[in-house]
Scaffold this motif. Structure first.
Motif, short mmCIF file in Angstrom:
data_model
loop_
_atom_site.label_atom_id
_atom_site.label_comp_id
_atom_site.label_asym_id
_atom_site.label_seq_id
_atom_site.Cartn_x
_atom_site.Cartn_y
_atom_site.Cartn_z
N ASP A 73 5.46 -45.63 -39.82
CA ASP A 73 5.56 -45.10 -41.18
C ASP A 73 5.52 -43.58 -41.16
OD1 ASP A 73 5.26 -47.77 -42.56
OD2 ASP A 73 3.28 -47.66 -41.65
N LEU A 74 4.56 -43.05 -40.40
CA LEU A 74 4.40 -41.60 -40.33
C LEU A 74 5.65 -40.91 -39.78
CD1 LEU A 74 2.50 -39.16 -40.64
CD2 LEU A 74 1.64 -39.64 -38.33
N SER A 75 6.34 -41.57 -38.85
CA SER A 75 7.53 -40.96 -38.26
C SER A 75 8.68 -40.85 -39.26
CB SER A 75 7.98 -41.74 -37.03
OG SER A 75 8.43 -43.03 -37.38
N VAL A 76 8.65 -41.66 -40.31
CA VAL A 76 9.63 -41.50 -41.39
C VAL A 76 9.20 -40.35 -42.30
CG1 VAL A 76 10.80 -42.62 -43.33
CG2 VAL A 76 10.22 -43.94 -41.28
N ILE A 77 7.92 -40.28 -42.60
CA ILE A 77 7.39 -39.22 -43.47
C ILE A 77 7.65 -37.85 -42.86
CG2 ILE A 77 5.28 -38.24 -44.45
CD1 ILE A 77 4.20 -41.13 -44.64
N ASP A 78 7.37 -37.70 -41.55
CA ASP A 78 7.50 -36.37 -40.94
C ASP A 78 8.91 -36.06 -40.41
OD1 ASP A 78 7.75 -37.64 -38.43
OD2 ASP A 78 5.69 -37.25 -37.85
N GLY A 79 9.81 -37.05 -40.47
CA GLY A 79 11.19 -36.79 -40.09
C GLY A 79 11.55 -37.11 -38.67
N ASN A 80 10.61 -37.63 -37.88
CA ASN A 80 10.93 -37.99 -36.50
C ASN A 80 11.91 -39.15 -36.42
OD1 ASN A 80 9.63 -36.10 -34.91
ND2 ASN A 80 7.69 -37.21 -34.89
N ARG A 81 11.85 -40.05 -37.41
CA ARG A 81 12.80 -41.17 -37.47
C ARG A 81 13.34 -41.25 -38.89
NH1 ARG A 81 13.01 -44.39 -33.21
NH2 ARG A 81 13.60 -46.29 -34.31
N PRO A 82 14.35 -40.45 -39.19
CA PRO A 82 14.86 -40.38 -40.56
C PRO A 82 15.39 -41.72 -41.06
CG PRO A 82 15.70 -38.56 -39.23
CD PRO A 82 15.06 -39.52 -38.29
N ARG A 83 15.09 -42.01 -42.31
CA ARG A 83 15.57 -43.21 -42.99
C ARG A 83 16.08 -42.82 -44.38
NH1 ARG A 83 15.88 -47.32 -39.14
NH2 ARG A 83 13.97 -47.36 -37.92
#
Length: 376
Positions: free
Chosen positions: A51-61
């Motif tokens: 979840d955090l990786s979407v929030i911080d942009g590491n895994r854009p969705r």
């Protein structure tokens, strides 16, 4: 029906998230379940680095997106074609739906389900389209087919595993991601055998589950490695035989000396290319290095190519712990109920939905192992 959900408005807001509030609690319209879909009343949902990786942009969705993918709840209604679940059943959500028909599914590798991956990347359900929208009709994307930071969710039947109703739902939620990924990496991906030596690098919720998985598999020595002394202490409490703080400049040499040349298997769960390089360096000749950490797509790993050949080394990726969820969730739950897989000790904090941004700030700061949003 109308639901309350945590919606990510934009990617990459600066920290601290307690102040910038990347997630907004909104009232959304949730469509009824379609064919092969299920309406679930969410009871507990874990905060995870995915979840955090979407929030911080590491895994854009695609945004806006209703986040949350690690969850447990109670079935409220089923769509046409669902015959093996009924109202009142307790279920765990798994973040990769498995269609059962594509080539990876047919090979017994449902974590690599191709329609599931396509839907997850697009922010839709595997059956196509959206079941969430705002009052003005704007569609809201689904996170990994679940969108569990909400009081209710419509998900594909292929994203759910029925569980023993005696299992507390705040603990059950962890089995959908942290336990499957961490324990599965040790048991399935690494195939740890009794008597082997194992190191786990990165002691978040998933990494500590890898420690537990290695212990259950019968490793003779489990070494826990992290930058945080509190997490190292927790790993010892869980049964790790040795711990090392990787901030030490000579940490690689310390581990290799303590293990007479390296461990049989090193499992990297930090989501960092440096951590993976570290894991590779502490793996012995002929050994196995497994990575389940999701680093930024631009990150590259530098390893000595000749060592793969001359030392017959193996480097392997692990996604969702190489699990077959319909098989493994029940097995891991049984181990928990026997007291052999104490995943409840990893629960740092229980939150309300309104506290979710503070929870993600705690996660980003490395101050929590696993936090769960609990719904009444």
């Amino acid at each position: 029906m109308k639901i309350r959900a945590a919606v990510l408005q934009e990617i990459g807001r600066e920290r601290p998230y307690t102040h910038t509030q990347p997630l907004v609690i909104e009232e959304l319209e949730l469509s009824p379940p379609g064919d092969n879909e299920v309406l679930v009343q969410i009871k507990a949902a874990g905060l995870c680095h995915s979840d955090l990786s979407v929030i911080d942009g590491n895994r854009p969705r695609p945004v806006p997106m209703a986040l949350g993918h690690e969850a447990a709840g109670v079935v409220k209604a089923v769509g046409r074609g669902v015959t093996d679940l009924a109202e009142g059943d307790h279920v765990v959500a798994v973040f990769v739906p498995s269609c059962g028909h594509c080539e990876p599914c047919a090979e017994g590798r449902p974590a690599l389900c191709e329609p599931g991956a396509q839907a997850n990347n697009a922010g839709t359900l595997v059956g196509g389209g959206y079941r969430l929208k705002r009052a003005d009709g704007t569609p809201v994307s689904h996170h990994l087919g679940v969108s569990a930071f909400a009081d209710h969710a419509v998900v594909s039947r292929d994203s759910l595993v029925k569980i023993d109703p005696r299992l507390p739902l705040r603990h059950a939620a962890l089995f959908g991601c942290a336990v499957l990924t961490g324990v599965g990496a040790a048991i399935n991906s690494a195939g740890i055998r009794a008597g082997q030596t194992v190191a786990v690098i990165g002691l978040g919720g998933v990494g500590l589950n890898s420690v537990l998985g290695a212990l259950v598999a019968g490793a003779s020595e489990v070494i826990a490695i992290d930058l945080d002394d509190d997490k190292l202490a927790l790993a010892e409490e869980l049964g790790a035989s040795r711990t090392f703080n990787s901030a030490a400049a000579d940490c690689v040499e310390q581990v290799r000396e303590a293990t007479r040349g390296g461990v049989d298997c090193a499992i990297e769960m930090a989501g960092s290319e440096k951590a993976l390089e570290f894991a590779y360096r502490i793996t012995r000749r002929g050994g196995l290095t497994v990575t389940g950490g999701l680093a930024h797509p631009d990150r590259k790993v530098a390893i000595q190519q000749v060592s793969l050949v001359a030392e017959e080394r193996t480097l392997r990726g692990s996604y969702v712990g190489s699990c077959v969820p319909v098989r493994d969730v029940g097995r891991y739950v049984a181990l928990f109920q026997q007291g052999r897989l104490p995943v409840d000790k990893l629960l740092s904090r229980v939150l309300t939905l309104d506290e979710i941004n503070d929870g993600f700030e705690q996660l980003a700061a490395g101050q929590a192992v696993r936090q769960v949003v609990e719904f009444e």
